[in-house]
Design a protein around this motif. Structure first.
Motif, PDB file in Angstrom:
ATOM      1  N   ARG A  68       2.749 -16.922  11.888  1.00 57.30           N
ATOM      2  CA  ARG A  68       3.204 -16.148  13.042  1.00 57.30           C
ATOM      3  C   ARG A  68       4.189 -15.056  12.643  1.00 57.30           C
ATOM      4  NH1 ARG A  68       5.907 -20.007  16.814  1.00 57.30           N
ATOM      5  NH2 ARG A  68       7.859 -18.843  16.774  1.00 57.30           N
ATOM      6  N   ALA A 147      -2.204  -3.987   6.379  1.00 54.25           N
ATOM      7  CA  ALA A 147      -3.284  -3.699   7.326  1.00 54.25           C
ATOM      8  C   ALA A 147      -3.287  -4.647   8.517  1.00 54.25           C
ATOM      9  CB  ALA A 147      -4.632  -3.779   6.607  1.00 54.25           C
ATOM     10  N   SER A 148      -2.431  -5.652   8.480  1.00 49.97           N
ATOM     11  CA  SER A 148      -2.379  -6.643   9.550  1.00 49.97           C
ATOM     12  C   SER A 148      -1.299  -6.281  10.563  1.00 49.97           C
ATOM     13  CB  SER A 148      -2.078  -8.030   8.971  1.00 49.97           C
ATOM     14  OG  SER A 148      -0.710  -8.127   8.586  1.00 49.97           O
ATOM     15  N   THR A 149      -1.187  -7.087  11.592  1.00 48.37           N
ATOM     16  CA  THR A 149      -0.122  -6.917  12.590  1.00 48.37           C
ATOM     17  C   THR A 149       0.945  -7.999  12.445  1.00 48.37           C
ATOM     18  OG1 THR A 149      -1.383  -8.231  14.196  1.00 48.37           O
ATOM     19  CG2 THR A 149      -1.699  -5.826  14.221  1.00 48.37           C
ATOM     20  N   LEU A 150       0.952  -8.680  11.318  1.00 48.80           N
ATOM     21  CA  LEU A 150       1.896  -9.781  11.110  1.00 48.80           C
ATOM     22  C   LEU A 150       3.332  -9.261  11.044  1.00 48.80           C
ATOM     23  CD1 LEU A 150       2.204 -12.856  10.412  1.00 48.80           C
ATOM     24  CD2 LEU A 150       2.236 -12.129   8.013  1.00 48.80           C
ATOM     25  N   PRO A 151       4.243  -9.781  11.863  1.00 53.18           N
ATOM     26  CA  PRO A 151       5.653  -9.401  11.763  1.00 53.18           C
ATOM     27  C   PRO A 151       6.241  -9.886  10.436  1.00 53.18           C
ATOM     28  CG  PRO A 151       5.181 -10.422  13.887  1.00 53.18           C
ATOM     29  CD  PRO A 151       3.998 -10.678  13.019  1.00 53.18           C
ATOM     30  N   THR A 208       8.518 -13.470  18.217  1.00 56.23           N
ATOM     31  CA  THR A 208       7.134 -13.926  18.079  1.00 56.23           C
ATOM     32  C   THR A 208       6.854 -15.174  18.898  1.00 56.23           C
ATOM     33  OG1 THR A 208       7.638 -15.293  16.120  1.00 56.23           O
ATOM     34  CG2 THR A 208       6.987 -12.987  15.749  1.00 56.23           C
TER      35      THR A 208
END
Length: 212
Positions: A68, A147-151, A208
């Motif tokens: 997350r 390239a991800s949206t992971l914080p 998150t």
């Protein structure tokens, strides 16, 4: 650092009370083990330091559905300069050892002279693990995270020499993550660095957290 949080601290094989793996593992094998451990509770926010950060990056890139958020500190992910070639004498010693002309005990003593403090403290298979991880690269994983949206958050001690701050900043840039420097601190997770990592972790959890 985890006081008051719904959290666990994982001892990776070969660290703390956890026995070493039976064979030389890389970060991929460690990441697979951590994935099994957290699968029932995922997605989770992971905070990782040094060796554990290598594993966390590998895990987050390979199994993003389990993660997350990611807070990293003191993780050697990028090498800014090429590693210096070993001296000729050391290379000759390795050659002689491979051919049975130099004893393993003498070769181990030579490795101790050149090795890091972590390497000198390690025993048995863990020496091989450390050598393998030191020679790993994480370019693909950093690109996948970017390239991800992971914080993500990178937090570094200003005077970290085990994972140089300049290299940490480059890794953060490649991952597309913010980079925070804690003045006066070094590599170990203590003092103001520990407090800063906790602050970043609490902020990550808050931003998150899934709505009830």
């Amino acid at each position: 650092m985890l006081s008051g949080l719904d959290a666990v601290s994982i001892h990776l094989p070969g660290h703390g009370p956890a026995p070493a793996p039976d064979e030389v593992w890389g970060s991929e094998q460690y990441a697979e083990l951590v994935a099994e451990a957290i699968a029932a509770f995922a997605p989770v926010v992971i905070v990782a330091h040094s060796f554990g950060g290598r594993v966390a990056v590998r895990l987050a890139a390979a199994r993003p559905e389990l993660v997350r958020g990611l807070v990293l500190t003191g993780v050697p992910l990028v090498r800014l300069t090429a590693a210096a070639a070993p001296p000729l004498g050391y290379r000759l010693a390795r050659w002689a050892n491979r051919r049975g002309l130099l004893s393993d005990a003498r070769m181990d003593a030579l490795r101790d002279q050149r090795g890091s403090s972590d390497y000198r403290a390690a025993q048995g298979v863990m020496r091989g693990v450390l050598v393998r991880l030191v020679n790993e690269t994480y370019d693909d994983e950093l690109a996948a995270l970017a390239a991800s949206t992971l914080p993500m958050s990178f937090v570094w001690g200003e005077h970290d020499t085990a994972a140089p701050t300049d290299a940490g900043r480059v890794a953060a840039e490649r991952a597309g993550a913010p980079f925070r420097v804690v003045p006066g601190e070094r590599h170990l997770l203590e003092g103001d660095l520990q407090l800063a990592v906790r602050e970043e972790l609490l902020a990550m959890i808050a931003t998150t957290e899934e709505p009830v």
